[in-house]
Scaffold this motif. Structure first.
Motif, short mmCIF file in Angstrom:
data_model
loop_
_atom_site.label_atom_id
_atom_site.label_comp_id
_atom_site.label_asym_id
_atom_site.label_seq_id
_atom_site.Cartn_x
_atom_site.Cartn_y
_atom_site.Cartn_z
N LYS A 237 0.80 -1.22 0.00
CA LYS A 237 0.00 0.00 0.00
C LYS A 237 0.84 1.27 0.00
CE LYS A 237 -4.24 -1.79 2.07
NZ LYS A 237 -5.29 -1.59 3.11
N LYS A 238 2.13 1.13 0.26
CA LYS A 238 3.01 2.30 0.25
C LYS A 238 3.63 2.54 -1.13
CE LYS A 238 4.28 1.63 5.12
NZ LYS A 238 3.58 2.82 5.66
N THR A 239 3.42 1.62 -2.07
CA THR A 239 3.99 1.74 -3.41
C THR A 239 3.27 2.83 -4.19
OG1 THR A 239 4.54 -0.63 -3.42
CG2 THR A 239 4.51 0.50 -5.54
N ALA A 243 -3.05 5.95 -9.81
CA ALA A 243 -4.23 5.63 -9.00
C ALA A 243 -5.30 6.69 -9.17
CB ALA A 243 -3.83 5.52 -7.53
N TYR A 244 -6.53 6.25 -9.03
CA TYR A 244 -7.70 7.12 -9.08
C TYR A 244 -8.08 7.52 -7.66
CZ TYR A 244 -12.79 7.99 -9.25
OH TYR A 244 -14.06 8.50 -9.09
N ASP A 245 -8.23 8.81 -7.43
CA ASP A 245 -8.58 9.32 -6.10
C ASP A 245 -10.09 9.19 -5.90
OD1 ASP A 245 -8.92 10.62 -3.71
OD2 ASP A 245 -7.79 12.41 -4.27
N TYR A 246 -10.50 8.02 -5.40
CA TYR A 246 -11.94 7.75 -5.24
C TYR A 246 -12.55 8.63 -4.15
CZ TYR A 246 -9.85 4.76 -1.66
OH TYR A 246 -9.09 4.29 -0.60
N GLY A 285 -9.67 0.63 -9.14
CA GLY A 285 -8.77 0.54 -8.00
C GLY A 285 -7.32 0.47 -8.43
N ALA A 286 -6.43 0.74 -7.48
CA ALA A 286 -4.99 0.75 -7.76
C ALA A 286 -4.46 -0.68 -7.86
CB ALA A 286 -4.26 1.51 -6.68
N GLN A 287 -3.24 -0.80 -8.44
CA GLN A 287 -2.50 -2.05 -8.52
C GLN A 287 -3.28 -3.13 -9.27
OE1 GLN A 287 -0.84 -3.29 -4.76
NE2 GLN A 287 -0.16 -1.24 -4.23
N ALA A 322 -1.82 6.57 0.90
CA ALA A 322 -2.08 8.00 0.89
C ALA A 322 -3.52 8.30 0.48
CB ALA A 322 -1.11 8.71 -0.04
N LEU A 323 -4.07 7.51 -0.45
CA LEU A 323 -5.46 7.70 -0.85
C LEU A 323 -6.41 7.38 0.30
CD1 LEU A 323 -5.51 6.16 -4.44
CD2 LEU A 323 -5.55 8.57 -3.83
N GLU A 324 -6.08 6.35 1.08
CA GLU A 324 -6.97 5.93 2.17
C GLU A 324 -6.90 6.86 3.37
OE1 GLU A 324 -5.89 1.94 3.10
OE2 GLU A 324 -6.94 1.07 1.39
N THR A 325 -5.69 7.29 3.71
CA THR A 325 -5.50 8.04 4.96
C THR A 325 -5.28 9.52 4.76
OG1 THR A 325 -3.10 7.68 4.97
CG2 THR A 325 -4.48 5.97 5.98
#
Length: 467
Positions: A237-239, A243-246, A285-287, A322-325
């Motif tokens: 999750k740190k990579t 990514a889309y900022d949902y 979603g990412a990844q 970063a997107l989550e927190t």
């Protein structure tokens, strides 16, 4: 007020280019444009220039890079490696693997989107030729559905012809990295009948490249490439990935004129999907397995955001954490520091081996079935076979000397001349006084000299009478 709604993982149950019946969905990506795409073009042109110039660049008379598997001769940055240097090549390979892992842990699949030869050839050469001949994605789709007529025959025939020509040029390039540019010139100038194997390899490579870039395409990245398959275990999750900022974009909804907007910034225009060369929806979603981090969706989304007066970066380089927190991305994690430490150790070991590597390597063995002999002066003689490999590009006249004992070495026949990038074999007698020996089997060290320069040394056994 936009609400936080993370995409589901249902998309991970199937590949984006395969339908429910298991049939392939042909991808017609929209022609990309934008700042990042322009940067990618500059990087691609530079790498292509280096790739095509590589076989012609020589260092100390040796090519910059040559991987001659047939003759088991490898040249890397002008340094010649033989099978005897296998341990160095293995260590170099391990170092490269650790570097790739470290880079992937931090930056995801940036390599795939910006540096990978498959992506560069496909997106910056073959795809652009396709746009030039057949038009953008809507025209390509219409052309494929069109019945065969003069227009379709001309466009499809022209594209196939150009694709075959470029595939042939690329096959020559890759063959030059295998056998060397000088040998490739012989294959071309002497004609196919004189070099049937080389010409056959050219045709085989041409067919493979044409098949990959004309038909197989993005499936190389989604099905075949082991790096793409391994990214799931290398990333966390740190990579940093595309990514889309949902949080900012959801819930998505169409933009309507003169209506107060209550949805997120994503207006569901699908431009990010239309430009994707692997046919995915980055908003899932990412990844994602199929995502090669090519940034085409970033450019497309930023273009739409500017049009509707919204800030850019709805799709951007970001970590999932970063997107989550909302926390700022940090580089120095425990995982990154661990891989960095391992990489530093491997680089140190590899550098040490390369700096202490001899210019030649000798193998000296007592001639089988031969016992020791007593010379007229009372010295003990042993007969040896010697084989020396030259790891440089210059010829060396060799002399042999005993390093740890008093005695003489007499080469049988002609002087040993070690050819450039070659091997020389010979036979010699080593004569040592009996007082120098310890028992029936004594270990001796023999030095191989180029003039007054010691280029390598090796130990062997010397047979003598029991004391």
């Amino acid at each position: 007020m936009a609400t936080k709604a993370k995409p589901t993982d249902e998309f991970r149950d199937h590949i984006s280019t395969v339908d429910d019946q298991g049939k392939r969905i042909w991808v017609y990506p929209k022609k990309p444009k934008g700042k990042l795409y322009n940067y990618r073009k500059y990087v691609s042109y530079l790498l292509l220039a280096l790739l095509f110039a590589g076989p012609f660049i020589k260092i100390n008379g040796l090519p910059l890079l040559m991987l001659n598997v047939v003759e088991r001769k490898f040249v890397i940055f002008g340094v010649l490696f033989w099978p005897q240097d296998f341990f160095i090549l293995v260590l170099a390979f391990l170092t490269l693997v650790v570097f790739i892992i470290l880079f992937t842990v931090v930056y995801g699949r940036v390599f795939c989107g910006w540096v990978c030869p498959q992506t560069i050839f496909m997106e910056m050469i073959f795809r652009r030729i396709e746009y030039a001949i057949e038009g953008d994605y809507t025209k390509q789709r219409a052309l494929d559905k069109m019945p065969w007529n003069t227009e379709k025959i001309l466009k499809k025939g022209s594209k196939i012809g150009v694709f075959l020509l470029i595939s042939f040029l690329i096959s020559n390039l890759f063959l030059a990295y295998i056998i060397g540019i000088d040998e490739l010139k012989k294959v071309i100038l002497d004609g196919p009948l004189e070099h049937k194997a080389g010409f056959g390899a050219l045709l085989l490579f041409t067919g493979v490249f044409f098949w990959v870039f004309a038909w197989f395409r993005e499936q190389v990245c989604t099905i075949v490439c082991p790096y793409g398959r391994l990214q799931g275990v290398m990333q966390d999750k740190k990579t940093v990935v595309v990514a889309y900022d949902y949080t900012r974009g959801e819930p998505r909804g169409k933009l309507r004129k003169n209506q107060e907007r209550t949805e997120g910034d994503c207006i569901d225009c699908n431009q990010c999907v239309q430009v994707c060369p692997t046919g995915i929806d980055i908003r899932n979603g990412a990844q994602q397995l199929e995502c090669i981090n090519c940034t085409a969706c970033i450019d497309a989304c930023n273009d739409i955001m500017r049009m509707i007066d919204k800030p850019e970066g709805l799709i951007r380089y970001e970590s999932e954490e970063a997107l989550e927190t909302g926390k700022k991305w940090t580089f120095f994690t425990n995982r990154v520091m661990g891989y960095t430490a391992v990489l530093a150790i491997l680089l140190t070991a590899l550098t040490t081996l390369l700096l202490t590597r001899d210019e030649a390597e000798a193998t000296i063995l007592r001639t089988p079935g031969q016992l020791y002999q007593k010379a007229e002066n009372g010295q003990i003689k042993n007969l040896y076979n010697i084989s020396v490999i030259n790891k440089t590009n210059h010829e060396m006249p060799l002399t042999l000397k005993l390093l740890d004992k008093e005695g003489t070495i007499k080469v049988v026949g002609n002087t040993l001349i070690l050819p450039a990038q070659g091997i020389v074999e010979g036979v010699f007698f080593a004569e040592i006084a009996q007082k120098e020996l310890k028992g029936m089997n004594s270990e001796i060290e023999i030095g191989v000299y180029n003039g007054e320069e010691l280029i390598t040394s090796t130990d062997t056994k010397f047979l003598g009478p029991a004391n």
